[in-house]
Design a protein around this motif. Sequence first.
Motif, PDB file in Angstrom:
ATOM      1  N   TYR A 144      63.268 -58.128 -65.018  1.00  0.00           N
ATOM      2  CA  TYR A 144      63.122 -56.511 -65.145  1.00  0.00           C
ATOM      3  C   TYR A 144      63.885 -56.064 -65.817  1.00  0.00           C
ATOM      4  N   PRO A 145      64.358 -55.581 -66.390  1.00  0.00           N
ATOM      5  CA  PRO A 145      65.094 -54.791 -67.291  1.00  0.00           C
ATOM      6  C   PRO A 145      63.927 -54.621 -68.506  1.00  0.00           C
ATOM      7  N   PHE A 146      63.594 -55.426 -68.851  1.00  0.00           N
ATOM      8  CA  PHE A 146      62.338 -54.565 -69.622  1.00  0.00           C
ATOM      9  C   PHE A 146      60.739 -54.248 -69.667  1.00  0.00           C
ATOM     10  N   LEU A 147      61.362 -53.988 -67.745  1.00  0.00           N
ATOM     11  CA  LEU A 147      59.817 -52.703 -67.200  1.00  0.00           C
ATOM     12  C   LEU A 147      60.194 -52.134 -66.986  1.00  0.00           C
ATOM     13  N   ILE A 153      55.336 -56.825 -67.105  1.00  0.00           N
ATOM     14  CA  ILE A 153      54.680 -56.742 -66.239  1.00  0.00           C
ATOM     15  C   ILE A 153      52.747 -57.395 -66.065  1.00  0.00           C
ATOM     16  N   GLU A 154      52.866 -58.490 -67.211  1.00  0.00           N
ATOM     17  CA  GLU A 154      51.926 -59.429 -67.483  1.00  0.00           C
ATOM     18  C   GLU A 154      52.605 -60.351 -66.578  1.00  0.00           C
ATOM     19  N   LEU A 155      53.796 -60.874 -67.277  1.00  0.00           N
ATOM     20  CA  LEU A 155      54.357 -61.718 -66.797  1.00  0.00           C
ATOM     21  C   LEU A 155      55.063 -62.046 -65.335  1.00  0.00           C
ATOM     22  N   LEU A 156      55.461 -60.788 -64.679  1.00  0.00           N
ATOM     23  CA  LEU A 156      55.801 -61.348 -63.515  1.00  0.00           C
ATOM     24  C   LEU A 156      53.693 -61.037 -62.365  1.00  0.00           C
ATOM     25  N   GLY A 157      53.228 -60.386 -62.909  1.00  0.00           N
ATOM     26  CA  GLY A 157      51.776 -61.299 -62.413  1.00  0.00           C
ATOM     27  C   GLY A 157      51.452 -62.659 -62.484  1.00  0.00           C
ATOM     28  N   PHE A 158      52.043 -63.558 -64.008  1.00  0.00           N
ATOM     29  CA  PHE A 158      52.126 -64.552 -64.038  1.00  0.00           C
ATOM     30  C   PHE A 158      52.746 -65.456 -63.479  1.00  0.00           C
ATOM     31  N   HIS A 159      53.743 -65.226 -63.600  1.00  0.00           N
ATOM     32  CA  HIS A 159      54.354 -65.811 -62.272  1.00  0.00           C
ATOM     33  C   HIS A 159      54.963 -65.679 -60.524  1.00  0.00           C
ATOM     34  N   LYS A 185      57.819 -53.145 -56.588  1.00  0.00           N
ATOM     35  CA  LYS A 185      57.837 -52.444 -57.678  1.00  0.00           C
ATOM     36  C   LYS A 185      56.629 -52.208 -58.578  1.00  0.00           C
ATOM     37  N   LEU A 186      56.229 -53.140 -59.343  1.00  0.00           N
ATOM     38  CA  LEU A 186      54.276 -53.329 -59.200  1.00  0.00           C
ATOM     39  C   LEU A 186      53.300 -52.374 -58.570  1.00  0.00           C
ATOM     40  N   THR A 187      53.606 -51.954 -57.406  1.00  0.00           N
ATOM     41  CA  THR A 187      53.323 -51.141 -56.780  1.00  0.00           C
ATOM     42  C   THR A 187      53.411 -49.819 -57.416  1.00  0.00           C
ATOM     43  N   ALA A 188      54.641 -49.260 -57.871  1.00  0.00           N
ATOM     44  CA  ALA A 188      55.533 -47.891 -58.001  1.00  0.00           C
ATOM     45  C   ALA A 188      54.701 -47.708 -60.034  1.00  0.00           C
TER      46      ALA A 188
END
Length: 232
Positions: free
Chosen positions: A175-178, A190-196, A204-207
Amino acid sequence: MEHLKAVLTRHNITSSAIDKLEAFAPRDGFVVLAEEEFEELREYLGSFPVYRCLVPFMTDDNSNYWCLYVDGPLKNMVCYLSHEELDLAPRFRSLSSFLDTLHQHPHSNGIEDFEDHFFDFPSRQISPKYLLDREIIGALSTAFTAETDEDQLRTQTAFAIMALTSPTDIETLLYPFLDDEDPYVQERAIELLGFHRYQPAAAKLTALTVSAKPNGRTAAKVALKKITASRL
């Protein structure tokens, strides 16, 4: 491969891993470096701080290389050095793990044939070596805070931290890297949130589809699609 064997031995890489590399039968996409190319590449990599801990050992004969970390927190791990995009995040925990994967998937002829689960990192599974990985992340985090925003090392250190992050540590470590000012670091988080397929991150991603830097906005849309698909 006596040239390569000597270098790896000097860096205390296990003899069993070196023996596996020596026994490896070359195939399309995976060829152990010949001495001349090895020496030329080593000289070139030695000119840049970001490559200082790497020893190249294999090529796809298309100017892309598999490299072994021989020093620093990531020692013994394997990364992929592409001529198109710099990404030195670890892919495999060790040289042996990499070679075992090639043995298990004899029909893969390059990284483009690899599926996500082929790699040790990133992983959707909690590793038995979770505590060791947290120690490595701690060392990387210390280095990250000492590197400047313009430094390639900073970006690559962030990539490594995120690659090693366990599913249990997503909110603490990813999250801090966002909010990072480096667009490539933000995009990777962001890509890794999708990967996971991390569903709690959907809001968060919507925003971020609106507020992120341009490449991050696109990545957020893709990540949301992956999360949505995982719910079905």
